[in-house]
Write a protein that holds these residues in place. Structure first.
Motif, PDB file in Angstrom:
ATOM      1  N   LEU A 121      81.021 -55.891  -6.838  1.00  0.00           N
ATOM      2  CA  LEU A 121      80.950 -56.927  -5.802  1.00  0.00           C
ATOM      3  C   LEU A 121      82.338 -57.375  -5.353  1.00  0.00           C
ATOM      4  O   LEU A 121      82.567 -57.654  -4.156  1.00  0.00           O
ATOM      5  CB  LEU A 121      80.160 -58.126  -6.317  1.00  0.00           C
ATOM      6  CG  LEU A 121      78.647 -57.921  -6.482  1.00  0.00           C
ATOM      7  CD1 LEU A 121      78.020 -59.116  -7.196  1.00  0.00           C
ATOM      8  CD2 LEU A 121      77.988 -57.716  -5.127  1.00  0.00           C
ATOM      9  N   THR A 122      83.265 -57.448  -6.282  1.00  0.00           N
ATOM     10  CA  THR A 122      84.640 -57.827  -5.932  1.00  0.00           C
ATOM     11  C   THR A 122      85.273 -56.792  -5.011  1.00  0.00           C
ATOM     12  O   THR A 122      85.900 -57.138  -3.990  1.00  0.00           O
ATOM     13  CB  THR A 122      85.478 -57.988  -7.209  1.00  0.00           C
ATOM     14  OG1 THR A 122      84.875 -58.971  -8.056  1.00  0.00           O
ATOM     15  CG2 THR A 122      86.893 -58.424  -6.882  1.00  0.00           C
ATOM     16  N   TYR A 124      83.695 -54.697  -3.117  1.00  0.00           N
ATOM     17  CA  TYR A 124      82.970 -54.721  -1.843  1.00  0.00           C
ATOM     18  C   TYR A 124      83.479 -55.848  -0.943  1.00  0.00           C
ATOM     19  O   TYR A 124      83.683 -55.659   0.274  1.00  0.00           O
ATOM     20  CB  TYR A 124      81.480 -54.902  -2.124  1.00  0.00           C
ATOM     21  CG  TYR A 124      80.619 -55.072  -0.901  1.00  0.00           C
ATOM     22  CD1 TYR A 124      80.539 -54.082   0.079  1.00  0.00           C
ATOM     23  CD2 TYR A 124      79.875 -56.234  -0.717  1.00  0.00           C
ATOM     24  CE1 TYR A 124      79.744 -54.255   1.209  1.00  0.00           C
ATOM     25  CE2 TYR A 124      79.077 -56.410   0.404  1.00  0.00           C
ATOM     26  CZ  TYR A 124      79.015 -55.424   1.363  1.00  0.00           C
ATOM     27  OH  TYR A 124      78.228 -55.584   2.475  1.00  0.00           O
ATOM     28  N   ALA A 125      83.696 -57.029  -1.515  1.00  0.00           N
ATOM     29  CA  ALA A 125      84.220 -58.153  -0.741  1.00  0.00           C
ATOM     30  C   ALA A 125      85.626 -57.841  -0.214  1.00  0.00           C
ATOM     31  O   ALA A 125      85.959 -58.166   0.944  1.00  0.00           O
ATOM     32  CB  ALA A 125      84.238 -59.413  -1.602  1.00  0.00           C
ATOM     33  N   LEU A 168      79.069 -50.823  -0.955  1.00  0.00           N
ATOM     34  CA  LEU A 168      77.753 -51.454  -0.944  1.00  0.00           C
ATOM     35  C   LEU A 168      76.741 -50.626  -1.734  1.00  0.00           C
ATOM     36  O   LEU A 168      75.916 -51.183  -2.478  1.00  0.00           O
ATOM     37  CB  LEU A 168      77.272 -51.627   0.501  1.00  0.00           C
ATOM     38  CG  LEU A 168      75.898 -52.277   0.685  1.00  0.00           C
ATOM     39  CD1 LEU A 168      75.868 -53.669   0.055  1.00  0.00           C
ATOM     40  CD2 LEU A 168      75.532 -52.336   2.156  1.00  0.00           C
ATOM     41  N   CYS A 171      77.320 -51.242  -5.360  1.00  0.00           N
ATOM     42  CA  CYS A 171      76.774 -52.540  -5.765  1.00  0.00           C
ATOM     43  C   CYS A 171      75.269 -52.452  -5.998  1.00  0.00           C
ATOM     44  O   CYS A 171      74.749 -53.014  -6.968  1.00  0.00           O
ATOM     45  CB  CYS A 171      77.074 -53.587  -4.696  1.00  0.00           C
ATOM     46  SG  CYS A 171      78.806 -54.086  -4.596  1.00  0.00           S
ATOM     47  N   ARG A 219      78.121 -62.797  -5.371  1.00  0.00           N
ATOM     48  CA  ARG A 219      77.206 -62.553  -4.247  1.00  0.00           C
ATOM     49  C   ARG A 219      77.488 -63.500  -3.090  1.00  0.00           C
ATOM     50  O   ARG A 219      77.449 -63.098  -1.914  1.00  0.00           O
ATOM     51  CB  ARG A 219      75.763 -62.711  -4.720  1.00  0.00           C
ATOM     52  CG  ARG A 219      75.203 -61.516  -5.476  1.00  0.00           C
ATOM     53  CD  ARG A 219      73.810 -61.825  -5.961  1.00  0.00           C
ATOM     54  NE  ARG A 219      73.179 -60.672  -6.593  1.00  0.00           N
ATOM     55  CZ  ARG A 219      72.006 -60.728  -7.246  1.00  0.00           C
ATOM     56  NH1 ARG A 219      71.366 -61.879  -7.331  1.00  0.00           N
ATOM     57  NH2 ARG A 219      71.500 -59.642  -7.804  1.00  0.00           N
ATOM     58  N   SER A 222      80.518 -62.298  -1.246  1.00  0.00           N
ATOM     59  CA  SER A 222      80.219 -61.113  -0.447  1.00  0.00           C
ATOM     60  C   SER A 222      79.425 -61.469   0.807  1.00  0.00           C
ATOM     61  O   SER A 222      79.675 -60.928   1.901  1.00  0.00           O
ATOM     62  CB  SER A 222      79.449 -60.101  -1.295  1.00  0.00           C
ATOM     63  OG  SER A 222      80.197 -59.686  -2.413  1.00  0.00           O
ATOM     64  N   GLU A 226      80.353 -60.817   4.677  1.00  0.00           N
ATOM     65  CA  GLU A 226      79.459 -60.145   5.620  1.00  0.00           C
ATOM     66  C   GLU A 226      79.240 -61.002   6.868  1.00  0.00           C
ATOM     67  O   GLU A 226      79.175 -60.479   8.000  1.00  0.00           O
ATOM     68  CB  GLU A 226      78.126 -59.843   4.943  1.00  0.00           C
ATOM     69  CG  GLU A 226      78.201 -58.764   3.877  1.00  0.00           C
ATOM     70  CD  GLU A 226      76.886 -58.596   3.135  1.00  0.00           C
ATOM     71  OE1 GLU A 226      76.766 -57.624   2.372  1.00  0.00           O
ATOM     72  OE2 GLU A 226      75.983 -59.437   3.316  1.00  0.00           O
TER      73      GLU A 226
END
Length: 263
Positions: A121-122, A124-125, A168, A171, A219, A222, A226
């Protein structure tokens, strides 16, 4: 005559000495026989005890036994007789121990999957924020770039979009494992509580709360990224529409008025 008397005394003395030695030897032999009999008796007792212990172990579940040694002193001699002590374990205690082992394994699985999901998640962000920065840079430079420069920045944006898609997917894969770990921990905590291992149940529930809070925090980050990306795309569409309309107006101004009049 004197010599004969001396010989007689020597013979009687030697005979008396030999008889004394013989009595001492017999006494020593008697002591040795008594010692041997005691040792044999102790061995027989030990064998009977061991056979009874084996019979009891066959009736119960096996337990890691501790071997002790008891020393006996018999006529100045030592005899070590080993024997085994087996704890009287009930089915309830064995189930309680097994449930504790299950909670330990479940906690390990939960910690590993949580670490993997948090890291995914980190990343992805970070990929989302990088894409947002690239698209904002492109928005501010609309109409100011040459075709070659615009094509170059679009190649970078497309590559970053692929990176976001890959992050993504990673994740989602780790989240599936993490959800399995959550379910296993909940079941193991319930099993530990039902078996009487309240401490294991409490520890597992605490680990569940910590893992869920950490994942929920990432979450949220993220989702905010988004949302910013969606706003950036909307801004890009609006800016492109404005730029296209400005190009159309300029093109219309360049057309002579005679071509614009309706017959």
């Amino acid at each position: 005559m004197q010599a004969f008397r001396n010989c007689g005394l020597c013979a009687s003395g030697n005979l008396l000495k030999g008889r004394t030695d013989f009595l001492i030897a017999r006494r020593n032999m008697a002591v040795m026989r008594l010692s041997a009999a005691c040792v044999q008796l102790l061995k027989d007792k030990a064998n009977v005890f061991c056979r009874s212990s084996v019979h009891q172990r066959l009736l119960r579940l096996p337990e890691v036994a501790r071997s002790n040694t008891v020393a006996f002193s018999v006529s100045s001699s030592l005899c070590a007789v080993p024997f085994t002590q087996v704890e009287n374990l009930s089915h309830e205690s064995l189930i309680r121990r097994a449930s504790c082992l299950v909670t330990d394994s479940a906690n390990t699985y939960l910690s590993q999957t949580t670490l993997a999901l948090v890291d995914a998640l980190t990343q992805y962000a970070k990929a989302l924020h990088t894409l947002i920065a690239l698209q904002k840079r492109y928005i501010t430079s609309i109409g100011k770039l040459t075709p070659a420069e615009e094509d170059s920045i679009w190649q970078v944006i497309i590559g970053q979009r692929v990176e976001v898609s890959d992050r993504l997917e990673e994740c989602r894969r780790f989240e599936s494992n993490w959800m399995n770990a959550i379910n296993i921990c909940e079941l193991s905590a319930e099993a530990a509580y039902n078996s009487g291992a309240e401490h294991a149940c409490t520890a597992t529930k605490t680990n569940l709360q910590v893992a869920q809070c950490k994942v929920e925090e990432l979450r949220t980050i993220s989702k905010e990224a988004e949302k910013k990306l969606a706003e950036t795309k909307a801004e890009e569409i609006q800016r492109m529409a404005e730029y296209a309309s400005s190009i159309d107006i300029n093109d219309l101004e360049d057309i002579p008025e005679a071509y614009l009049r309706e017959d």
